[in-house]
Design an enzyme around this catalytic site. Structure first.
Site, PDB file in Angstrom:
ATOM      1  N   HIS A 105       0.843  -1.204   0.000  1.00 58.68           N
ATOM      2  CA  HIS A 105       0.000   0.000   0.000  1.00 58.68           C
ATOM      3  C   HIS A 105       0.870   1.244   0.000  1.00 58.68           C
ATOM      4  CE1 HIS A 105       0.708  -1.336   4.128  1.00 58.68           C
ATOM      5  NE2 HIS A 105       0.731  -0.060   4.477  1.00 58.68           N
ATOM      6  N   HIS A 107       1.009   5.073   1.354  1.00 56.23           N
ATOM      7  CA  HIS A 107       0.411   6.064   2.252  1.00 56.23           C
ATOM      8  C   HIS A 107       0.495   7.410   1.543  1.00 56.23           C
ATOM      9  CE1 HIS A 107       0.757   3.829   6.200  1.00 56.23           C
ATOM     10  NE2 HIS A 107       1.639   3.147   5.482  1.00 56.23           N
TER      11      HIS A 107
END
Ligand code: 5GP
Ligand code: ZN
Length: 134
Positions: free
Chosen positions: A120, A122
């Site tokens: 992922h 951020h």
């Protein structure tokens, strides 16, 4: 202690992404089985607010495919990585942090602070962010 063969199986399963069968949080969010504050989604990725934000704006750009980290993704994932960055920039603009500035972070493995082993990005903004990070 698990027998060696079983440990080997779990390690292989983890590397191959079968871990999502054992409860990957981000796979569950991507499949709509766990709630999240969605900001954007398409065929390749989903974007939602971080549950424990570290800045006034803090969201995560998550590929739908389970890739544990940058260590597991190969060069065949390069187009996907580009897409994640482009989507992150687009949502940052929608969130109004494009002009003031935003930081894009990918933590890989424990010493970098990775806690969820589903790749992922951020994106953080809405306050002054110090450099270098801790
Ligand atoms: P990492 O530490 O792996 O780089 O980032 C994981 C991020 O996921 C953390 O910032 C954490 O707050 C966020 N997070 C963990 N569990 C959940 C969840 O169930 N929902 C949402 N929206 N964010 C989560
Ligand atoms: Zn996953």
């Amino acid at each position: 202690m698990l027998p060696f063969a079983l440990r080997k199986f779990f390690f292989y399963a983890y590397k191959k992404g079968i871990v999502k069968m054992f409860g990957c949080i981000f796979c569950q969010i991507a499949e709509g089985q766990k709630p999240a504050k969605l900001l954007y989604q398409d065929d390749l990725c989903i974007v939602f607010q971080d549950i424990n934000p570290k800045a006034p704006v803090h969201f995560l750009v998550v590929p739908r495919e389970h890739i544990a980290s940058l260590n597991e993704g190969g060069s065949n994932n390069a187009p996907l990585y580009g897409h994640l960055l482009a989507v992150g920039a687009r949502v940052a603009k929608e969130q109004g942090i494009d002009r003031t500035g935003f930081r894009t972070v990918i933590n890989t493995n424990a010493e970098a602070g990775q806690t969820v082993f589903h790749l992922h990005l951020h994106i953080l903004g809405g306050r002054i962010l110090r450099w270098p990070p801790g």
